[in-house]
Design a protein around this motif. Structure first.
Motif, PDB file in Angstrom:
ATOM      1  N   ALA A 171      -1.738 -11.985  16.087  1.00  0.00           N
ATOM      2  CA  ALA A 171      -0.579 -11.065  15.474  1.00  0.00           C
ATOM      3  C   ALA A 171      -0.844  -9.679  15.980  1.00  0.00           C
ATOM      4  N   PRO A 172       0.001  -8.887  16.142  1.00  0.00           N
ATOM      5  CA  PRO A 172      -0.270  -7.493  16.522  1.00  0.00           C
ATOM      6  C   PRO A 172      -0.641  -6.676  15.312  1.00  0.00           C
ATOM      7  N   PRO A 173      -1.522  -5.568  15.386  1.00  0.00           N
ATOM      8  CA  PRO A 173      -2.076  -5.102  14.312  1.00  0.00           C
ATOM      9  C   PRO A 173      -1.155  -4.405  13.428  1.00  0.00           C
ATOM     10  N   ASP A 174      -0.062  -3.814  14.167  1.00  0.00           N
ATOM     11  CA  ASP A 174       0.919  -3.169  13.408  1.00  0.00           C
ATOM     12  C   ASP A 174       1.871  -4.047  12.705  1.00  0.00           C
ATOM     13  N   THR A 175       1.536  -5.364  12.525  1.00  0.00           N
ATOM     14  CA  THR A 175       2.571  -6.356  12.044  1.00  0.00           C
ATOM     15  C   THR A 175       3.000  -5.923  10.602  1.00  0.00           C
ATOM     16  N   PRO A 176       3.965  -5.742  10.089  1.00  0.00           N
ATOM     17  CA  PRO A 176       4.200  -5.370   8.649  1.00  0.00           C
ATOM     18  C   PRO A 176       4.206  -6.453   7.911  1.00  0.00           C
ATOM     19  N   GLY A 177       3.711  -5.916   6.366  1.00  0.00           N
ATOM     20  CA  GLY A 177       3.460  -6.882   5.470  1.00  0.00           C
ATOM     21  C   GLY A 177       3.872  -5.995   4.014  1.00  0.00           C
ATOM     22  N   ARG A 178       3.929  -6.778   2.994  1.00  0.00           N
ATOM     23  CA  ARG A 178       4.061  -6.192   1.499  1.00  0.00           C
ATOM     24  C   ARG A 178       2.957  -7.021   0.786  1.00  0.00           C
ATOM     25  N   VAL A 179       2.493  -6.047  -0.066  1.00  0.00           N
ATOM     26  CA  VAL A 179       1.346  -6.504  -1.109  1.00  0.00           C
ATOM     27  C   VAL A 179       2.104  -6.507  -2.635  1.00  0.00           C
ATOM     28  N   PRO A 180       2.597  -7.456  -2.884  1.00  0.00           N
ATOM     29  CA  PRO A 180       3.450  -7.568  -4.254  1.00  0.00           C
ATOM     30  C   PRO A 180       2.698  -6.939  -5.483  1.00  0.00           C
ATOM     31  N   TRP A 181       1.191  -7.274  -5.370  1.00  0.00           N
ATOM     32  CA  TRP A 181       0.581  -6.841  -6.535  1.00  0.00           C
ATOM     33  C   TRP A 181      -0.044  -5.407  -6.483  1.00  0.00           C
ATOM     34  N   TRP A 182       0.485  -4.712  -5.625  1.00  0.00           N
ATOM     35  CA  TRP A 182      -0.241  -3.330  -5.367  1.00  0.00           C
ATOM     36  C   TRP A 182       1.231  -2.455  -6.176  1.00  0.00           C
ATOM     37  N   SER A 183       0.986  -1.399  -5.986  1.00  0.00           N
ATOM     38  CA  SER A 183       1.902  -0.286  -6.644  1.00  0.00           C
ATOM     39  C   SER A 183       2.929  -0.175  -5.678  1.00  0.00           C
ATOM     40  N   PRO A 184       4.252   0.063  -5.875  1.00  0.00           N
ATOM     41  CA  PRO A 184       5.350   0.093  -4.979  1.00  0.00           C
ATOM     42  C   PRO A 184       5.185   1.164  -3.941  1.00  0.00           C
ATOM     43  N   GLU A 185       4.499   2.181  -3.988  1.00  0.00           N
ATOM     44  CA  GLU A 185       4.133   3.210  -3.078  1.00  0.00           C
ATOM     45  C   GLU A 185       3.393   2.920  -1.992  1.00  0.00           C
ATOM     46  N   LYS A 186       2.323   2.067  -2.417  1.00  0.00           N
ATOM     47  CA  LYS A 186       1.519   1.506  -1.630  1.00  0.00           C
ATOM     48  C   LYS A 186       1.807   0.265  -0.882  1.00  0.00           C
ATOM     49  N   ALA A 187       2.570  -0.619  -1.408  1.00  0.00           N
ATOM     50  CA  ALA A 187       2.883  -1.899  -1.238  1.00  0.00           C
ATOM     51  C   ALA A 187       3.193  -2.283   0.360  1.00  0.00           C
ATOM     52  N   ASP A 188       3.789  -1.418   0.947  1.00  0.00           N
ATOM     53  CA  ASP A 188       4.115  -1.760   2.474  1.00  0.00           C
ATOM     54  C   ASP A 188       2.793  -1.485   3.302  1.00  0.00           C
ATOM     55  N   VAL A 189       2.617  -2.509   4.054  1.00  0.00           N
ATOM     56  CA  VAL A 189       1.170  -2.218   4.749  1.00  0.00           C
ATOM     57  C   VAL A 189       1.291  -2.877   6.235  1.00  0.00           C
ATOM     58  N   THR A 190       0.448  -2.702   7.017  1.00  0.00           N
ATOM     59  CA  THR A 190       0.281  -3.199   8.439  1.00  0.00           C
ATOM     60  C   THR A 190      -0.908  -4.259   8.188  1.00  0.00           C
ATOM     61  N   LEU A 191      -0.926  -5.140   9.212  1.00  0.00           N
ATOM     62  CA  LEU A 191      -2.238  -6.207   9.305  1.00  0.00           C
ATOM     63  C   LEU A 191      -3.344  -5.418   9.619  1.00  0.00           C
ATOM     64  N   HIS A 192      -3.418  -4.443  10.115  1.00  0.00           N
ATOM     65  CA  HIS A 192      -4.402  -3.610  10.563  1.00  0.00           C
ATOM     66  C   HIS A 192      -5.058  -2.976   9.262  1.00  0.00           C
ATOM     67  N   GLN A 193      -4.393  -2.622   8.197  1.00  0.00           N
ATOM     68  CA  GLN A 193      -4.836  -1.979   7.067  1.00  0.00           C
ATOM     69  C   GLN A 193      -5.331  -3.124   6.276  1.00  0.00           C
ATOM     70  N   ILE A 194      -4.553  -4.179   6.155  1.00  0.00           N
ATOM     71  CA  ILE A 194      -5.004  -5.461   5.294  1.00  0.00           C
ATOM     72  C   ILE A 194      -6.512  -5.766   5.926  1.00  0.00           C
ATOM     73  N   ALA A 195      -6.327  -5.810   7.133  1.00  0.00           N
ATOM     74  CA  ALA A 195      -7.690  -6.553   7.598  1.00  0.00           C
ATOM     75  C   ALA A 195      -8.995  -5.608   7.043  1.00  0.00           C
ATOM     76  N   LEU A 196      -8.737  -4.355   7.254  1.00  0.00           N
ATOM     77  CA  LEU A 196      -9.925  -3.369   6.893  1.00  0.00           C
ATOM     78  C   LEU A 196     -10.034  -3.400   5.471  1.00  0.00           C
ATOM     79  N   HIS A 197      -9.003  -3.671   4.668  1.00  0.00           N
ATOM     80  CA  HIS A 197      -9.268  -3.873   3.163  1.00  0.00           C
ATOM     81  C   HIS A 197      -9.993  -5.115   3.104  1.00  0.00           C
TER      82      HIS A 197
END
Length: 198
Positions: free
Chosen positions: A117-143
């Motif tokens: 998948a492209p590193p900029d693939t969008p995702g949403r973390v439902p258990w994070w606060s709404p202002e931080k929930a929209d993420v990319t694969l790159h961000q989540i991989a680092l996390h």
């Protein structure tokens, strides 16, 4: 001055390497432990090696599954998130083999997804606060890399408390090669420094 922007796809091998290294570091701490030692809590909050492996699997399952709308095979255990820390220890009914099989299946999914998948693939973390929930694969991989390495460090300490086994065993020890007397003297030196600091 000319700057060159790297192709984002070039990130994938690096992300995969660090994910695998984190997983391997954690799994190494489980090798050679009896069932009791793998499961027994060695901190006031119950930290144990097999529980750390179970938690790491749970983390990967969620972050590389639901966050990106990916179907990942179910885990061998049913979880009720109303029960605190259910993912941090193995019940008597949960075998080490089943939990390791969960990890292998989840890791295979993660590796396929992160590797294609492209590193900029969008995702949403439902258990994070709404202002931080929209993420990319790159961000989540680092996390996840950071989280897995953090727990590998926990496993390092727990394993040392169990049987004194320390360091990276897959590629050689990363600690000074000294005997037990040297380590005892070293620990005493650190203790003296802590007591005499002004």
């Amino acid at each position: 001055m000319t700057t060159t922007t790297a192709d984002p796809a070039d990130l994938r091998p690096h992300l995969l390497r660090h994910l695998r290294e984190a997983r391997d570091s954690l799994l190494l701490k489980l090798e050679g432990l009896s069932e009791y030692d793998a499961r027994r809590p060695l901190t006031p909050t119950g930290t144990n090696v097999l529980g750390l492996v179970k938690h790491a699997t749970f983390v990967e399952h969620g972050y590389f599954g639901a966050v990106f709308g990916q179907r990942v095979e179910p885990l061998s255990w049913v979880f009720d998130l109303d029960e605190d820390n259910i993912d941090m220890w193995a019940t008597p009914e949960q075998s080490r083999e089943a939990l390791l099989d969960d990890l292998r299946r989840v890791a295979a999914h993660t590796d396929r997804f992160v590797g294609t998948a492209p590193p900029d693939t969008p995702g949403r973390v439902p258990w994070w606060s709404p202002e931080k929930a929209d993420v990319t694969l790159h961000q989540i991989a680092l996390h996840v890399i950071a989280e897995l390495h953090r727990h590998a460090g926990h496993a390092d300490i727990v394993r040392e408390l169990i049987d004194g086994e320390v360091g990276l065993r897959s590629r050689g020890n990363n600690l000074p090669e000294q005997d037990a007397a040297w380590w005892s003297d070293y620990r005493e030196r650190v203790e003296r420094a802590a007591r005499t600091f002004r």
